[in-house]
Design a protein around this motif. Sequence first.
Motif, PDB file in Angstrom:
ATOM      1  N   LEU A 167     -19.410 -68.666  94.996  1.00 36.29           N
ATOM      2  CA  LEU A 167     -17.970 -68.627  94.732  1.00 36.29           C
ATOM      3  C   LEU A 167     -17.184 -69.071  95.953  1.00 36.29           C
ATOM      4  N   ALA A 168     -17.619 -68.635  97.135  1.00 34.70           N
ATOM      5  CA  ALA A 168     -16.912 -68.996  98.364  1.00 34.70           C
ATOM      6  C   ALA A 168     -16.953 -70.497  98.600  1.00 34.70           C
ATOM      7  N   TYR A 169     -18.097 -71.123  98.387  1.00 35.55           N
ATOM      8  CA  TYR A 169     -18.203 -72.564  98.586  1.00 35.55           C
ATOM      9  C   TYR A 169     -17.374 -73.329  97.556  1.00 35.55           C
ATOM     10  N   ARG A 170     -17.306 -72.826  96.355  1.00 36.30           N
ATOM     11  CA  ARG A 170     -16.455 -73.475  95.345  1.00 36.30           C
ATOM     12  C   ARG A 170     -14.991 -73.399  95.754  1.00 36.30           C
ATOM     13  N   MET A 171     -14.559 -72.280  96.328  1.00 34.76           N
ATOM     14  CA  MET A 171     -13.180 -72.173  96.807  1.00 34.76           C
ATOM     15  C   MET A 171     -12.938 -73.109  97.982  1.00 34.76           C
ATOM     16  N   LYS A 172     -13.904 -73.198  98.876  1.00 37.67           N
ATOM     17  CA  LYS A 172     -13.779 -74.081 100.039  1.00 37.67           C
ATOM     18  C   LYS A 172     -13.612 -75.526  99.594  1.00 37.67           C
ATOM     19  N   GLN A 173     -14.391 -75.952  98.617  1.00 44.13           N
ATOM     20  CA  GLN A 173     -14.282 -77.320  98.141  1.00 44.13           C
ATOM     21  C   GLN A 173     -12.970 -77.544  97.395  1.00 44.13           C
ATOM     22  N   TYR A 174     -12.498 -76.529  96.694  1.00 47.48           N
ATOM     23  CA  TYR A 174     -11.189 -76.651  96.032  1.00 47.48           C
ATOM     24  C   TYR A 174     -10.110 -76.919  97.076  1.00 47.48           C
ATOM     25  N   VAL A 175     -10.137 -76.163  98.165  1.00 45.55           N
ATOM     26  CA  VAL A 175      -9.150 -76.345  99.234  1.00 45.55           C
ATOM     27  C   VAL A 175      -9.230 -77.759  99.792  1.00 45.55           C
ATOM     28  N   GLU A 176     -10.443 -78.239 100.075  1.00 47.53           N
ATOM     29  CA  GLU A 176     -10.617 -79.571 100.672  1.00 47.53           C
ATOM     30  C   GLU A 176     -10.158 -80.677  99.728  1.00 47.53           C
ATOM     31  N   GLU A 177     -10.375 -80.493  98.425  1.00 46.75           N
ATOM     32  CA  GLU A 177     -10.023 -81.525  97.456  1.00 46.75           C
ATOM     33  C   GLU A 177      -8.538 -81.521  97.096  1.00 46.75           C
ATOM     34  N   HIS A 178      -7.854 -80.385  97.314  1.00 47.74           N
ATOM     35  CA  HIS A 178      -6.449 -80.274  96.925  1.00 47.74           C
ATOM     36  C   HIS A 178      -5.511 -80.084  98.118  1.00 47.74           C
ATOM     37  N   ALA A 179      -6.029 -80.278  99.324  1.00 51.25           N
ATOM     38  CA  ALA A 179      -5.241 -79.988 100.527  1.00 51.25           C
ATOM     39  C   ALA A 179      -3.960 -80.812 100.604  1.00 51.25           C
ATOM     40  N   ALA A 180      -3.959 -82.010 100.038  1.00 49.78           N
ATOM     41  CA  ALA A 180      -2.796 -82.898 100.157  1.00 49.78           C
ATOM     42  C   ALA A 180      -1.640 -82.510  99.247  1.00 49.78           C
ATOM     43  N   ILE A 181      -1.861 -81.545  98.359  1.00 54.14           N
ATOM     44  CA  ILE A 181      -0.796 -81.094  97.470  1.00 54.14           C
ATOM     45  C   ILE A 181      -0.546 -79.607  97.684  1.00 54.14           C
ATOM     46  N   SER A 182       0.569 -79.144  97.177  1.00 50.18           N
ATOM     47  CA  SER A 182       0.914 -77.729  97.340  1.00 50.18           C
ATOM     48  C   SER A 182       0.184 -76.883  96.292  1.00 50.18           C
ATOM     49  N   PHE A 183      -0.404 -75.783  96.720  1.00 49.20           N
ATOM     50  CA  PHE A 183      -1.022 -74.844  95.788  1.00 49.20           C
ATOM     51  C   PHE A 183      -0.949 -73.444  96.372  1.00 49.20           C
ATOM     52  N   LEU A 185      -2.522 -69.238  96.636  1.00 50.16           N
ATOM     53  CA  LEU A 185      -3.775 -68.487  96.662  1.00 50.16           C
ATOM     54  C   LEU A 185      -4.252 -68.180  95.247  1.00 50.16           C
ATOM     55  N   GLU A 186      -3.297 -67.966  94.346  1.00 51.71           N
ATOM     56  CA  GLU A 186      -3.657 -67.694  92.946  1.00 51.71           C
ATOM     57  C   GLU A 186      -4.426 -68.865  92.337  1.00 51.71           C
ATOM     58  N   ASP A 187      -4.084 -70.083  92.748  1.00 51.93           N
ATOM     59  CA  ASP A 187      -4.778 -71.257  92.223  1.00 51.93           C
ATOM     60  C   ASP A 187      -6.216 -71.314  92.725  1.00 51.93           C
ATOM     61  N   VAL A 188      -6.418 -70.963  93.994  1.00 52.58           N
ATOM     62  CA  VAL A 188      -7.764 -70.961  94.566  1.00 52.58           C
ATOM     63  C   VAL A 188      -8.623 -69.898  93.877  1.00 52.58           C
ATOM     64  N   ALA A 189      -8.062 -68.707  93.721  1.00 49.26           N
ATOM     65  CA  ALA A 189      -8.798 -67.619  93.071  1.00 49.26           C
ATOM     66  C   ALA A 189      -9.055 -67.937  91.604  1.00 49.26           C
ATOM     67  N   GLY A 190      -8.054 -68.511  90.933  1.00 49.83           N
ATOM     68  CA  GLY A 190      -8.203 -68.847  89.524  1.00 49.83           C
ATOM     69  C   GLY A 190      -9.265 -69.903  89.283  1.00 49.83           C
ATOM     70  N   HIS A 191      -9.504 -70.752  90.273  1.00 47.12           N
ATOM     71  CA  HIS A 191     -10.520 -71.796  90.147  1.00 47.12           C
ATOM     72  C   HIS A 191     -11.909 -71.199  89.922  1.00 47.12           C
ATOM     73  N   VAL A 192     -12.143 -69.997  90.450  1.00 40.48           N
ATOM     74  CA  VAL A 192     -13.446 -69.350  90.287  1.00 40.48           C
ATOM     75  C   VAL A 192     -13.338 -68.071  89.460  1.00 40.48           C
ATOM     76  N   ASP A 193     -12.169 -67.884  88.824  1.00 36.08           N
ATOM     77  CA  ASP A 193     -11.965 -66.758  87.879  1.00 36.08           C
ATOM     78  C   ASP A 193     -12.153 -65.387  88.520  1.00 36.08           C
ATOM     79  N   ILE A 194     -11.570 -65.200  89.723  1.00 34.94           N
ATOM     80  CA  ILE A 194     -11.592 -63.881  90.341  1.00 34.94           C
ATOM     81  C   ILE A 194     -10.185 -63.550  90.838  1.00 34.94           C
ATOM     82  N   SER A 195      -9.974 -62.316  91.243  1.00 32.90           N
ATOM     83  CA  SER A 195      -8.661 -61.905  91.728  1.00 32.90           C
ATOM     84  C   SER A 195      -8.393 -62.474  93.116  1.00 32.90           C
ATOM     85  N   VAL A 196      -7.111 -62.511  93.498  1.00 33.93           N
ATOM     86  CA  VAL A 196      -6.745 -63.027  94.815  1.00 33.93           C
ATOM     87  C   VAL A 196      -7.362 -62.179  95.920  1.00 33.93           C
ATOM     88  N   SER A 197      -7.313 -60.857  95.771  1.00 39.65           N
ATOM     89  CA  SER A 197      -7.857 -59.983  96.816  1.00 39.65           C
ATOM     90  C   SER A 197      -9.358 -60.201  97.004  1.00 39.65           C
TER      91      SER A 197
END
Length: 272
Positions: A167-183, A185-197
Amino acid sequence: MTSATACHVFSAGFSFHRKPFHSSLNEGLQNYLLRLQTEGRSRTRIDGVISTVETGDLMLFAPDDPYYLSIDKENYPVGKPRIESGDYHIFCGGPWIEEWWTRTQRPALLRLPRSDYFLGLFRQLVLEQRRLSDSSPEISACYLQILCMEIDRLMTEQPVISPKGYLAYRMKQYVEEHAAISFRLEDVAGHVDISVSRAVHLFKEAFGTSIVKYVNDVRLEMARERITFSPMPLEHVSETCGFANYTYFHRVFRSRFGMSPKQYRIHSRAQT
């Protein structure tokens, strides 16, 4: 030896199954096979044991390896059991591939975080193979070599993946692939279907830094490169690197590099 002679793509395609499919070659494959499960599930035999191939899993088989693939109805969280299985598959060979294969021990099944970039390499290779005119074996060979080297990098970054690490690596790749646009924390967490905390905790545990700091680090590296090598106005650099406003970008850039974006541009160009 050119890429075209050292590395051959014999066939590349995309398949989507809505009906049962079974393939078994006890005598083994003739070529190397890279198969990426893009949707749904399938099953393969590894060391005599039937294993489930999930979305994002990469199958790697060498010539003469026994090959088994089965696609049947699967249970999903919503709806009745059904068949929905998609994959990219590449049959390849040549001296370069043989040398690449023997560099390290390669498992038949790799569980990798989903990556749009990684998926895009398969897609581009398939599109190149489908060209009826202006086809280029050299371009296909280059795409295949990049794909293989990306597999090595992913294996190096995550030699052993626990469920939490996956899950952590999937979030890391989401950040790297979407860094050029605004997003958010909810979007990062939602990408792997877990809570923000939980997302914040898992990311910190895996990489020793916060999601917010990692986002800024990626964006600042993008900005530093554009400030150095492009004539883009600094306000435009800030915007295209995902920063909400120039004031915030100016502050975090100075904190990271010890000078303002304008000073950095003057300094970097004086060095060239």
